[in-house]
Design an enzyme around this catalytic site. Structure first.
Site, PDB file in Angstrom:
ATOM      1  N   THR A  15      -5.653   4.421   1.343  1.00 32.37           N
ATOM      2  CA  THR A  15      -5.575   5.275   2.534  1.00 32.37           C
ATOM      3  C   THR A  15      -5.199   6.707   2.213  1.00 32.37           C
ATOM      4  O   THR A  15      -5.698   7.643   2.850  1.00 32.37           O
ATOM      5  CB  THR A  15      -4.549   4.667   3.517  1.00 32.37           C
ATOM      6  OG1 THR A  15      -4.958   3.354   3.867  1.00 32.37           O
ATOM      7  CG2 THR A  15      -4.431   5.504   4.776  1.00 32.37           C
ATOM      8  N   SER A  58      -7.633  -1.764  -1.976  1.00 33.85           N
ATOM      9  CA  SER A  58      -6.449  -2.471  -2.470  1.00 33.85           C
ATOM     10  C   SER A  58      -6.637  -3.981  -2.466  1.00 33.85           C
ATOM     11  O   SER A  58      -6.190  -4.683  -3.373  1.00 33.85           O
ATOM     12  CB  SER A  58      -5.237  -2.092  -1.616  1.00 33.85           C
ATOM     13  OG  SER A  58      -4.077  -2.746  -2.052  1.00 33.85           O
ATOM     14  N   THR A 277      12.092 -18.015  -5.755  1.00 31.42           N
ATOM     15  CA  THR A 277      12.526 -18.239  -4.386  1.00 31.42           C
ATOM     16  C   THR A 277      11.606 -17.559  -3.375  1.00 31.42           C
ATOM     17  O   THR A 277      11.065 -16.481  -3.629  1.00 31.42           O
ATOM     18  CB  THR A 277      13.973 -17.750  -4.164  1.00 31.42           C
ATOM     19  OG1 THR A 277      14.335 -17.975  -2.787  1.00 31.42           O
ATOM     20  CG2 THR A 277      14.128 -16.274  -4.474  1.00 31.42           C
TER      21      THR A 277
END
Length: 342
Positions: A15, A58, A277
């Protein structure tokens, strides 16, 4: 800032490099970057630009793009004091993590940045992000060495280590956070560097790039209701050399025997299993609870406070460097680029 500082801006896509044209948003010419961002003229530094052709969205980033980026930095390493990589936000944390491992012996800044709004928009965050990223890339200490010789991300007034970053917001200007360590720098009236946290290259180590990446990694997110077949497909899947197991809390998973049996079978079959985690902050400690200890006994390696993005990049890098899975496992627990707290 040293008057002779020079920075190469590498525009991969995203962007930040867009402006309004007759047919809608279109990329602008980065060779004319001071015309688009005149604030850059106030820095007494040499600015050059390199633009990927074609530009890469991306969401389409792949390891081949990381290899190309590493090669561009290697080929221009002696000509510039620092590098700014303009990149879409969706996979920026993955790319910054990957480059942190691929650039060995780095002694110059590689600063990723981007924006949530195009640089040509009235309320863009792109100009401030770009200007400050350039300033960081050019900044030097009194002895002439780089202020931040690391791969990092600059976004919304904060400079964070690239392999500690994760995208946390799709719409806010504060898109990235570093949950487990403070920022390397924060920008206000001045840029305040946290020099105690910044990593320095070891003496005598030369710069090189590692572009051999082994991407045979899968991610299994533990969740209520996960089925035996799903766990089996991922943990025992053909063509998979390593699995990141995203667990609850401090490294816990379901305690059903069928699950631990599959984990043990996967480990016994030679697969590398890394426990990360699901929590945004904190770390895996498989000694705390019985379910964590069961995973450890089954052959799972604890990831400490590594992010999933950095865990993936670290596995790609280590598996590309070493064919011996036991060697990879031993290095997973070592702090190689500041990616875990040790």
């Amino acid at each position: 800032m040293n008057e002779k500082s020079s920075v190469l801006i590498i525009y991969t896509g995203g962007t930040i490099g867009m402006k309004q044209g007759p047919n809608g948003l279109e990329p602008f010419d980065f060779s004319q970057i001071p015309d688009e961002v005149p604030e850059l003229r106030k820095f007494a530094i040499k600015l050059d630009a390199y633009t990927f052709n074609p530009l890469i969205d991306s969401s389409d980033v792949e390891p081949s793009m990381w290899r190309r980026l590493a090669e561009i930095i290697r080929d221009n390493y002696d000509s510039y004091d620092g590098f700014v990589v303009l990149h879409g936000t969706d996979t920026m944390a993955y790319s910054a993590s990957a480059l942190s491992f691929m650039l060995d012996g780095l002694s110059k800044p590689v600063v990723f940045t981007g924006s949530q709004l195009p640089v040509g928009s009235p309320r863009t965050d792109g100009k401030e992000n770009l200007v400050s990223a350039v300033e960081v890339a050019a900044a030097k200490r009194g002895d002439g060495s780089a202020m931040v010789p690391e791969v990092c991300i600059y976004f919304d007034s904060k400079l964070i280590r690239g392999n500690r970053a994760t995208k946390v917001n799709a719409t806010s200007f504060s898109a990235f956070k570093s949950p487990n360590i403070p920022p390397l720098a924060e920008a206000g009236i001045n840029i305040r560097y946290n020099e105690a946290l910044i990593r320095r290259p070891s003496l005598g180590g030369g710069f090189r790039i590692s572009t051999t990446l082994d991407t045979r990694v899968a991610i299994l997110k533990v969740h209520p209701g996960i089925t035996e077949q799903v766990a089996r497909n991922v943990l025992l899947g053909e063509g998979i050399r390593a699995v990141i197991i995203e667990t609850y809390g401090s490294g816990n998973a379901i305690s059903r025997k069928w699950f631990t049996d599959i984990v043990a079978e996967s480990a016994a079959g030679g697969k590398i299993l890394l426990n990360v985690t699901q929590c945004l902050a904190g770390e895996v400690n498989m000694d705390l609870y019985a379910t964590g200890r069961a995973l450890q006994a089954a052959g799972v390696t604890g990831g400490g406070d590594i992010t999933t993005e950095a865990g993936l990049a670290k596995l790609f890098y280590l598996m590309g460097e070493f064919t011996d899975n036991e060697k990879v496992k031993s290095l997973l627990g070592q702090n190689l680029r500041g990616e875990i707290s040790k």
